[in-house]
Design a protein around this motif. Structure first.
Motif, PDB file in Angstrom:
ATOM      1  N   GLU A  77       0.826  -1.208   0.000  1.00 58.19           N
ATOM      2  CA  GLU A  77       0.000   0.000   0.000  1.00 58.19           C
ATOM      3  C   GLU A  77       0.860   1.258   0.000  1.00 58.19           C
ATOM      4  O   GLU A  77       0.549   2.231  -0.677  1.00 58.19           O
ATOM      5  CB  GLU A  77      -0.932  -0.012   1.195  1.00 58.19           C
ATOM      6  N   ALA A  78       1.935   1.247   0.735  1.00 57.31           N
ATOM      7  CA  ALA A  78       2.834   2.408   0.769  1.00 57.31           C
ATOM      8  C   ALA A  78       3.469   2.645  -0.597  1.00 57.31           C
ATOM      9  O   ALA A  78       3.602   3.796  -1.029  1.00 57.31           O
ATOM     10  CB  ALA A  78       3.913   2.199   1.821  1.00 57.31           C
ATOM     11  N   VAL A  79       3.836   1.585  -1.278  1.00 57.79           N
ATOM     12  CA  VAL A  79       4.429   1.721  -2.614  1.00 57.79           C
ATOM     13  C   VAL A  79       3.416   2.285  -3.596  1.00 57.79           C
ATOM     14  O   VAL A  79       3.764   3.070  -4.475  1.00 57.79           O
ATOM     15  CB  VAL A  79       4.976   0.356  -3.102  1.00 57.79           C
ATOM     16  N   ILE A  80       2.164   1.939  -3.428  1.00 61.74           N
ATOM     17  CA  ILE A  80       1.120   2.458  -4.320  1.00 61.74           C
ATOM     18  C   ILE A  80       0.848   3.936  -4.031  1.00 61.74           C
ATOM     19  O   ILE A  80       0.707   4.734  -4.950  1.00 61.74           O
ATOM     20  CB  ILE A  80      -0.167   1.630  -4.172  1.00 61.74           C
ATOM     21  N   TRP A  81       0.790   4.338  -2.764  1.00 60.17           N
ATOM     22  CA  TRP A  81       0.433   5.704  -2.402  1.00 60.17           C
ATOM     23  C   TRP A  81       1.596   6.685  -2.450  1.00 60.17           C
ATOM     24  O   TRP A  81       1.385   7.891  -2.576  1.00 60.17           O
ATOM     25  CB  TRP A  81      -0.175   5.735  -0.998  1.00 60.17           C
ATOM     26  N   PHE A  82       2.826   6.225  -2.345  1.00 58.33           N
ATOM     27  CA  PHE A  82       3.980   7.127  -2.293  1.00 58.33           C
ATOM     28  C   PHE A  82       4.069   8.069  -3.491  1.00 58.33           C
ATOM     29  O   PHE A  82       4.288   9.276  -3.304  1.00 58.33           O
ATOM     30  CB  PHE A  82       5.279   6.329  -2.144  1.00 58.33           C
ATOM     31  N   PRO A  83       3.924   7.602  -4.746  1.00 59.95           N
ATOM     32  CA  PRO A  83       4.013   8.554  -5.871  1.00 59.95           C
ATOM     33  C   PRO A  83       2.946   9.640  -5.825  1.00 59.95           C
ATOM     34  O   PRO A  83       3.216  10.794  -6.175  1.00 59.95           O
ATOM     35  CB  PRO A  83       3.836   7.668  -7.105  1.00 59.95           C
ATOM     36  N   ILE A  84       1.765   9.306  -5.352  1.00 65.24           N
ATOM     37  CA  ILE A  84       0.704  10.311  -5.267  1.00 65.24           C
ATOM     38  C   ILE A  84       1.071  11.387  -4.254  1.00 65.24           C
ATOM     39  O   ILE A  84       0.939  12.584  -4.525  1.00 65.24           O
ATOM     40  CB  ILE A  84      -0.634   9.629  -4.906  1.00 65.24           C
ATOM     41  N   PHE A  85       1.572  10.977  -3.094  1.00 64.11           N
ATOM     42  CA  PHE A  85       1.984  11.958  -2.091  1.00 64.11           C
ATOM     43  C   PHE A  85       3.193  12.770  -2.555  1.00 64.11           C
ATOM     44  O   PHE A  85       3.290  13.961  -2.275  1.00 64.11           O
ATOM     45  CB  PHE A  85       2.284  11.274  -0.759  1.00 64.11           C
ATOM     46  N   ALA A  86       4.101  12.153  -3.276  1.00 58.94           N
ATOM     47  CA  ALA A  86       5.273  12.871  -3.788  1.00 58.94           C
ATOM     48  C   ALA A  86       4.851  13.931  -4.802  1.00 58.94           C
ATOM     49  O   ALA A  86       5.371  15.059  -4.787  1.00 58.94           O
ATOM     50  CB  ALA A  86       6.261  11.896  -4.409  1.00 58.94           C
ATOM     51  N   ILE A  87       3.916  13.606  -5.663  1.00 62.80           N
ATOM     52  CA  ILE A  87       3.413  14.576  -6.647  1.00 62.80           C
ATOM     53  C   ILE A  87       2.715  15.727  -5.934  1.00 62.80           C
ATOM     54  O   ILE A  87       2.936  16.903  -6.263  1.00 62.80           O
ATOM     55  CB  ILE A  87       2.477  13.884  -7.656  1.00 62.80           C
ATOM     56  N   MET A  88       1.880  15.404  -4.959  1.00 60.00           N
ATOM     57  CA  MET A  88       1.192  16.461  -4.213  1.00 60.00           C
ATOM     58  C   MET A  88       2.174  17.361  -3.483  1.00 60.00           C
ATOM     59  O   MET A  88       2.018  18.590  -3.469  1.00 60.00           O
ATOM     60  CB  MET A  88       0.200  15.843  -3.226  1.00 60.00           C
ATOM     61  N   LEU A  89       3.209  16.790  -2.907  1.00 62.31           N
ATOM     62  CA  LEU A  89       4.226  17.576  -2.213  1.00 62.31           C
ATOM     63  C   LEU A  89       4.957  18.507  -3.178  1.00 62.31           C
ATOM     64  O   LEU A  89       5.193  19.683  -2.866  1.00 62.31           O
ATOM     65  CB  LEU A  89       5.220  16.657  -1.510  1.00 62.31           C
TER      66      LEU A  89
END
Length: 145
Positions: A33-45
């Motif tokens: 789950e972390a691997v799936i969500w990490f790119p989304i949070f990185a883009i938002m950041l």
């Protein structure tokens, strides 16, 4: 001493039992789950950092424009061209396409600056969404001399 056959079977599960146990095991589910969500949070950041740096640069530009207008209103600078040169020199670190216009009339000095928002963003990430946006800064002071 010899183990009974039944105890030996329990000690070494069969290959089929090990495979089904592998698929039932949920120990690594949080990692997936972390691997799936990490790119989304990185883009938002990255987007939030880009936009916040635009606002930070806007406040710095406003301060420089106010300083330039104040210097003219106190008689430290001679004319509108000197004010524009003062502002351009102080904002050269931004490496941005500045459009500066200074007018003096009616006892007031007015300076307007327009800058493309993408020139103020530190990351060249998703800047195409901001191509048509310009940041405008304006300051007006009373001439005191």
């Amino acid at each position: 001493m010899k183990m009974p056959r039944r105890t030996l079977e329990r000690a070494r599960p069969s290959r089929l039992n090990r495979q089904s146990a592998f698929w039932r095991n949920e120990d690594g589910s949080a990692t997936i789950e972390a691997v799936i969500w990490f790119p989304i949070f990185a883009i938002m950041l990255a987007v939030v950092m880009n936009i916040s740096m635009v606002f930070f640069a806007e406040s710095q530009i406003l301060r420089v424009v106010q300083d330039g207008n104040r210097a003219f209103s106190l008689g430290r600078l001679d004319d509108a061209a000197a004010v524009e040169t003062y502002i351009t020199d102080r904002l050269s670190y931004l490496d941005a396409a500045l459009a500066i216009q200074t007018t003096i009339s009616g006892g007031f000095i007015l300076t307007n600056i327009s800058i493309p928002a993408t020139d103020l963003m530190p990351f060249n990430f998703m800047t195409s969404a901001f191509n048509d946006i310009n940041v405008g800064v304006s300051a007006q002071h009373i001439i005191e001399f």
